[in-house]
Enzyme design. Structure first.
Site, PDB file in Angstrom:
ATOM      1  N   THR A  81       0.814  -1.216   0.000  1.00 16.64           N
ATOM      2  CA  THR A  81       0.000   0.000   0.000  1.00 16.64           C
ATOM      3  C   THR A  81       0.848   1.267   0.000  1.00 16.64           C
ATOM      4  OG1 THR A  81      -0.116  -0.059   2.426  1.00 16.64           O
ATOM      5  CG2 THR A  81      -1.907  -1.139   1.212  1.00 16.64           C
ATOM      6  N   CYS A  82       2.049   1.207  -0.571  1.00 16.91           N
ATOM      7  CA  CYS A  82       2.982   2.336  -0.479  1.00 16.91           C
ATOM      8  C   CYS A  82       2.418   3.618  -1.087  1.00 16.91           C
ATOM      9  CB  CYS A  82       4.316   1.982  -1.121  1.00 16.91           C
ATOM     10  SG  CYS A  82       4.210   1.304  -2.786  1.00 16.91           S
TER      11      CYS A  82
END
Length: 273
Positions: free
Chosen positions: A86-87
């Site tokens: 989920t960067c």
């Protein structure tokens, strides 16, 4: 008989640095962390001792150790650690001070068909997600999709005026920019810039411009050469073969990571904080 020598004279004041003030409040404790692991850095970067996060980044990354930079701009954003791939969502949440959490963004992105697990392999989808998130949080900040020109006079001048960027790049083992053809694709928030020496009328010296970055795999601010980040951003050609076999289903844009709907040589710019 023992005599006590006179105390040494006080050190000279830190050199003046013409920083443009960021909208963030200065920390209540302006002194850098003096824990044992950091004591070896205490004799460097005196110009940044009133900004502990900035001081630590420059001390660790060997930027302007013994003289103040010609110019710098740094805006503080919260650090948020990612859970899963989920960067990009985490970097976007940092920009809005976590007013919409990565978990909330993940639900929105899933409903819109941008992601399955939190992966964001399209800058165009990231722009669309930003519109929805900013409307939800009532954030009044200008944003735009930029194609090329990460290391350019225009981008540098906007960073000096307080802009922030979301930049996809290949992350090395220490999360710094590298060239892995997109196999280690990651997102970084660019929240500051350092011009080491007087650039004259142009900013064409690749060793003279650093950016200050945060990302979802570390709580610490990083300092990287803008040129290195640009080269990594341009190197996003393909999806990682290793991820293809990890058992997860990823959503890839039409044309792939390296196509016009993907990540290569593209980034998001935010202005008007």
């Amino acid at each position: 008989m023992c005599t006590i020598p006179p105390a040494p004279p006080p050190p000279p004041p830190a050199p003046f640095c013409p920083e443009v003030q960021s909208p963030s409040k200065s920390p209540s404790n302006p002194k850098p962390d003096t824990s044992t692991s950091k004591l070896k850095y205490l004799d460097v970067c005196e110009w940044a001792t009133n900004r502990p996060e900035l001081w630590e980044a420059c001390a660790k990354h060997d930027v302007c150790h013994y003289q103040a930079p010609f110019y710098y701009k740094y805006t503080e954003f919260p650090s948020i650690l990612q859970v899963g791939p989920t960067c990009g969502l985490v970097a976007l949440s940092m920009i809005i001070n976590n007013e919409v959490t990565p978990e909330e963004m993940l639900n929105i992105a899933k409903m819109e068909g941008y992601t399955n697990n939190g992966e964001m392999f399209s800058c165009k989808n990231m722009i669309e997600l930003t519109k929805k998130v900013f409307n939800l949080a009532e954030i009044n900040v200008r944003f735009s999709l930029q194609c090329g020109g990460l290391f350019s006079k225009m981008t540098i001048e906007r960073l000096l005026n307080g802009a922030a960027l979301l930049v996809p790049y290949d992350a090395d083992f220490n999360h710094s920019p590298c060239l892995k053809r997109g196999h280690k694709a990651h997102w970084a928030l660019v929240c500051g810039i350092i011009i080491v020496n007087d650039p004259g009328e142009n900013f064409d010296d690749i060793d003279n411009v650093y950016v200050l970055c945060k990302h979802g795999k570390s709580r610490y601010l990083a300092a990287w050469k803008l040129y290195d980040l640009e080269m990594s951003n341009k190197n996003l050609f393909e999806f990682s073969p290793q991820r293809e076999g990890d058992g997860l289903m990823y959503i890839l844009p039409e044309g792939g990571v390296g196509g016009e709907n993907g990540l290569q040589d593209q980034f998001l710019m935010f202005e008007g904080f």
